[in-house]
Design a protein around this motif. Structure first.
Motif, PDB file in Angstrom:
ATOM      1  N   ILE A  89       0.842  -1.210   0.000  1.00  0.00           N
ATOM      2  CA  ILE A  89       0.000   0.000   0.000  1.00  0.00           C
ATOM      3  C   ILE A  89       0.873   1.256   0.000  1.00  0.00           C
ATOM      4  CG2 ILE A  89      -1.674   1.339   1.346  1.00  0.00           C
ATOM      5  CD1 ILE A  89      -2.874  -1.399   2.210  1.00  0.00           C
ATOM      6  N   MET A  90       1.941   1.261   0.793  1.00  0.00           N
ATOM      7  CA  MET A  90       2.836   2.428   0.825  1.00  0.00           C
ATOM      8  C   MET A  90       3.528   2.608  -0.528  1.00  0.00           C
ATOM      9  SD  MET A  90       2.328   3.764   3.740  1.00  0.00           S
ATOM     10  CE  MET A  90       0.683   3.063   3.755  1.00  0.00           C
ATOM     11  N   SER A  91       3.867   1.510  -1.204  1.00  0.00           N
ATOM     12  CA  SER A  91       4.501   1.600  -2.528  1.00  0.00           C
ATOM     13  C   SER A  91       3.544   2.183  -3.556  1.00  0.00           C
ATOM     14  CB  SER A  91       4.984   0.221  -2.974  1.00  0.00           C
ATOM     15  OG  SER A  91       5.978  -0.259  -2.098  1.00  0.00           O
ATOM     16  N   VAL A  92       2.302   1.735  -3.532  1.00  0.00           N
ATOM     17  CA  VAL A  92       1.300   2.263  -4.470  1.00  0.00           C
ATOM     18  C   VAL A  92       1.032   3.740  -4.192  1.00  0.00           C
ATOM     19  CG1 VAL A  92      -1.136   2.117  -5.157  1.00  0.00           C
ATOM     20  CG2 VAL A  92       0.235   0.029  -4.968  1.00  0.00           C
ATOM     21  N   THR A  93       0.903   4.114  -2.922  1.00  0.00           N
ATOM     22  CA  THR A  93       0.654   5.527  -2.618  1.00  0.00           C
ATOM     23  C   THR A  93       1.856   6.389  -2.981  1.00  0.00           C
ATOM     24  OG1 THR A  93       1.286   5.242  -0.287  1.00  0.00           O
ATOM     25  CG2 THR A  93      -1.064   5.088  -0.801  1.00  0.00           C
ATOM     26  N   ALA A  94       3.072   5.868  -2.793  1.00  0.00           N
ATOM     27  CA  ALA A  94       4.267   6.635  -3.169  1.00  0.00           C
ATOM     28  C   ALA A  94       4.318   6.842  -4.680  1.00  0.00           C
ATOM     29  CB  ALA A  94       5.526   5.923  -2.680  1.00  0.00           C
ATOM     30  N   ALA A  95       4.068   5.785  -5.447  1.00  0.00           N
ATOM     31  CA  ALA A  95       4.093   5.901  -6.910  1.00  0.00           C
ATOM     32  C   ALA A  95       2.995   6.836  -7.405  1.00  0.00           C
ATOM     33  CB  ALA A  95       3.947   4.514  -7.545  1.00  0.00           C
ATOM     34  N   ALA A  96       1.792   6.656  -6.888  1.00  0.00           N
ATOM     35  CA  ALA A  96       0.682   7.524  -7.304  1.00  0.00           C
ATOM     36  C   ALA A  96       0.968   8.977  -6.926  1.00  0.00           C
ATOM     37  CB  ALA A  96      -0.626   7.049  -6.668  1.00  0.00           C
ATOM     38  N   GLY A  97       1.474   9.179  -5.724  1.00  0.00           N
ATOM     39  CA  GLY A  97       1.803  10.537  -5.290  1.00  0.00           C
ATOM     40  C   GLY A  97       2.846  11.179  -6.181  1.00  0.00           C
ATOM     41  N   PHE A  98       3.878  10.420  -6.529  1.00  0.00           N
ATOM     42  CA  PHE A  98       4.911  10.965  -7.405  1.00  0.00           C
ATOM     43  C   PHE A  98       4.331  11.334  -8.770  1.00  0.00           C
ATOM     44  CE2 PHE A  98       8.164  10.636 -10.654  1.00  0.00           C
ATOM     45  CZ  PHE A  98       9.092  11.540 -10.175  1.00  0.00           C
ATOM     46  N   LEU A  99       3.501  10.466  -9.328  1.00  0.00           N
ATOM     47  CA  LEU A  99       2.928  10.734 -10.651  1.00  0.00           C
ATOM     48  C   LEU A  99       1.992  11.940 -10.648  1.00  0.00           C
ATOM     49  CD1 LEU A  99       2.292   7.094 -11.876  1.00  0.00           C
ATOM     50  CD2 LEU A  99       4.079   8.695 -12.649  1.00  0.00           C
ATOM     51  N   VAL A 100       1.302  12.156  -9.558  1.00  0.00           N
ATOM     52  CA  VAL A 100       0.394  13.304  -9.475  1.00  0.00           C
ATOM     53  C   VAL A 100       1.153  14.582  -9.127  1.00  0.00           C
ATOM     54  CG1 VAL A 100      -1.520  14.300  -8.130  1.00  0.00           C
ATOM     55  CG2 VAL A 100      -1.634  11.923  -8.915  1.00  0.00           C
ATOM     56  N   LEU A 101       2.147  14.477  -8.251  1.00  0.00           N
ATOM     57  CA  LEU A 101       2.770  15.667  -7.684  1.00  0.00           C
ATOM     58  C   LEU A 101       4.038  16.136  -8.401  1.00  0.00           C
ATOM     59  CD1 LEU A 101       2.405  14.526  -3.991  1.00  0.00           C
ATOM     60  CD2 LEU A 101       1.042  16.293  -5.140  1.00  0.00           C
ATOM     61  N   ASP A 102       4.703  15.254  -9.130  1.00  0.00           N
ATOM     62  CA  ASP A 102       6.018  15.633  -9.646  1.00  0.00           C
ATOM     63  C   ASP A 102       6.217  15.227 -11.107  1.00  0.00           C
ATOM     64  OD1 ASP A 102       8.767  16.068 -10.111  1.00  0.00           O
ATOM     65  OD2 ASP A 102       9.231  15.765  -8.004  1.00  0.00           O
ATOM     66  N   LYS A 103       6.518  13.995 -11.373  1.00  0.00           N
ATOM     67  CA  LYS A 103       6.747  13.451 -12.718  1.00  0.00           C
ATOM     68  C   LYS A 103       8.023  13.945 -13.392  1.00  0.00           C
ATOM     69  CE  LYS A 103       2.419  14.320 -13.993  1.00  0.00           C
ATOM     70  NZ  LYS A 103       1.200  14.506 -14.640  1.00  0.00           N
ATOM     71  N   THR A 104       8.954  14.577 -12.661  1.00  0.00           N
ATOM     72  CA  THR A 104      10.188  15.039 -13.289  1.00  0.00           C
ATOM     73  C   THR A 104      11.312  14.047 -13.019  1.00  0.00           C
ATOM     74  OG1 THR A 104      10.954  16.299 -11.365  1.00  0.00           O
ATOM     75  CG2 THR A 104       9.519  17.459 -12.952  1.00  0.00           C
ATOM     76  N   PHE A 105      12.312  14.054 -13.901  1.00  0.00           N
ATOM     77  CA  PHE A 105      13.458  13.176 -13.710  1.00  0.00           C
ATOM     78  C   PHE A 105      14.247  13.589 -12.469  1.00  0.00           C
ATOM     79  CE2 PHE A 105      17.845  11.761 -14.752  1.00  0.00           C
ATOM     80  CZ  PHE A 105      17.594  10.392 -14.688  1.00  0.00           C
ATOM     81  N   SER A 106      14.417  14.898 -12.277  1.00  0.00           N
ATOM     82  CA  SER A 106      15.143  15.354 -11.089  1.00  0.00           C
ATOM     83  C   SER A 106      14.398  14.943  -9.826  1.00  0.00           C
ATOM     84  CB  SER A 106      15.368  16.872 -11.129  1.00  0.00           C
ATOM     85  OG  SER A 106      14.154  17.572 -11.227  1.00  0.00           O
ATOM     86  N   GLY A 107      13.083  15.041  -9.843  1.00  0.00           N
ATOM     87  CA  GLY A 107      12.292  14.610  -8.694  1.00  0.00           C
ATOM     88  C   GLY A 107      12.423  13.122  -8.432  1.00  0.00           C
ATOM     89  N   PHE A 108      12.457  12.332  -9.503  1.00  0.00           N
ATOM     90  CA  PHE A 108      12.621  10.887  -9.352  1.00  0.00           C
ATOM     91  C   PHE A 108      13.981  10.566  -8.733  1.00  0.00           C
ATOM     92  CE2 PHE A 108      13.956   6.725 -10.986  1.00  0.00           C
ATOM     93  CZ  PHE A 108      12.945   5.933 -10.431  1.00  0.00           C
ATOM     94  N   LEU A 109      15.039  11.225  -9.214  1.00  0.00           N
ATOM     95  CA  LEU A 109      16.374  10.984  -8.665  1.00  0.00           C
ATOM     96  C   LEU A 109      16.436  11.319  -7.176  1.00  0.00           C
ATOM     97  CD1 LEU A 109      18.763  12.335 -11.467  1.00  0.00           C
ATOM     98  CD2 LEU A 109      18.248   9.945 -10.880  1.00  0.00           C
ATOM     99  N   VAL A 110      15.865  12.458  -6.800  1.00  0.00           N
ATOM    100  CA  VAL A 110      15.904  12.859  -5.385  1.00  0.00           C
ATOM    101  C   VAL A 110      15.041  11.925  -4.547  1.00  0.00           C
ATOM    102  CG1 VAL A 110      15.428  14.709  -3.734  1.00  0.00           C
ATOM    103  CG2 VAL A 110      16.425  15.256  -5.958  1.00  0.00           C
ATOM    104  N   SER A 111      13.903  11.510  -5.066  1.00  0.00           N
ATOM    105  CA  SER A 111      13.040  10.595  -4.314  1.00  0.00           C
ATOM    106  C   SER A 111      13.727   9.246  -4.096  1.00  0.00           C
ATOM    107  CB  SER A 111      11.705  10.404  -5.039  1.00  0.00           C
ATOM    108  OG  SER A 111      10.971  11.607  -5.013  1.00  0.00           O
TER     109      SER A 111
END
Length: 178
Positions: A89-111
């Motif tokens: 559940i935490m993995s799904v919420t993290a992925a969904a949150g990233f896709l809604v809130l960020d979606k940038t390569f720099s954001g992915f690297l920092v996350s």
């Protein structure tokens, strides 16, 4: 669970306070926010595209969603939800949150860096602060120190803190250019 907790009842009671922390937690969270924020700003500046400009509502939604995920992980554990279910559940919420809130390569690297670095820092804290005002997880999990479901919780901290940094950076950049 903190060895020497600082508590404040707020809306809670002395036996069930609303705030439980240790003296070093705010400083450590502040340092983490500083590092994550600057990583976002530096990596965004290396991208040739348009600088991300999250709106204030999106920033607040991101912080709120991260806070909800953080709370939910503890709520699930305290009600006996199986560790693997919490991780999923935490993995799904993290992925969904990233896709809604960020979606940038720099954001992915920092996350990803946050999801790896946060638990590694916790290994150090859990190993060195025992008996010296430290803490321990009630669920020592798969690692013997903490459960793996903290990894996606750390991951979602990236967009929450990163978008806040972006918002302040964009505001300060506008003010300094006028």
């Amino acid at each position: 669970e903190y060895e020497e907790p600082l508590t404040t009842a707020l809306w809670g009671t002395p036996s069930h306070p609303a705030l439980i922390t240790a003296w070093w937690v705010p400083e450590l969270f502040g340092l983490a926010g500083f590092i994550i924020g600057w990583l976002y700003i530096i990596l965004d500046s290396l991208d040739d595209g348009e600088r991300p400009s999250p709106s204030p509502p999106l920033i607040l939604i991101g912080i709120s969603f991260f806070t909800f995920q953080y709370w939910l992980s503890g709520a699930f554990y305290s009600t006996g939800v199986y560790r693997t279910t919490i991780l999923n559940i935490m993995s799904v919420t993290a992925a969904a949150g990233f896709l809604v809130l960020d979606k940038t390569f720099s954001g992915f690297l920092v996350s990803v860096a946050t999801a790896i670095g946060g638990p590694l820092i916790e290994v150090g804290l859990l190993s060195t602060l025992q008996g010296h005002g430290g803490y321990q997880y009630l669920d020592k999990g798969e690692t013997g120190l903490f459960p793996l479901w903290i990894v996606p919780v750390y991951f979602l901290g990236g967009p929450a803190v990163g978008n806040l940094a972006r918002g302040f950076w964009n505001l300060l950049s506008r003010e300094s250019s006028s």
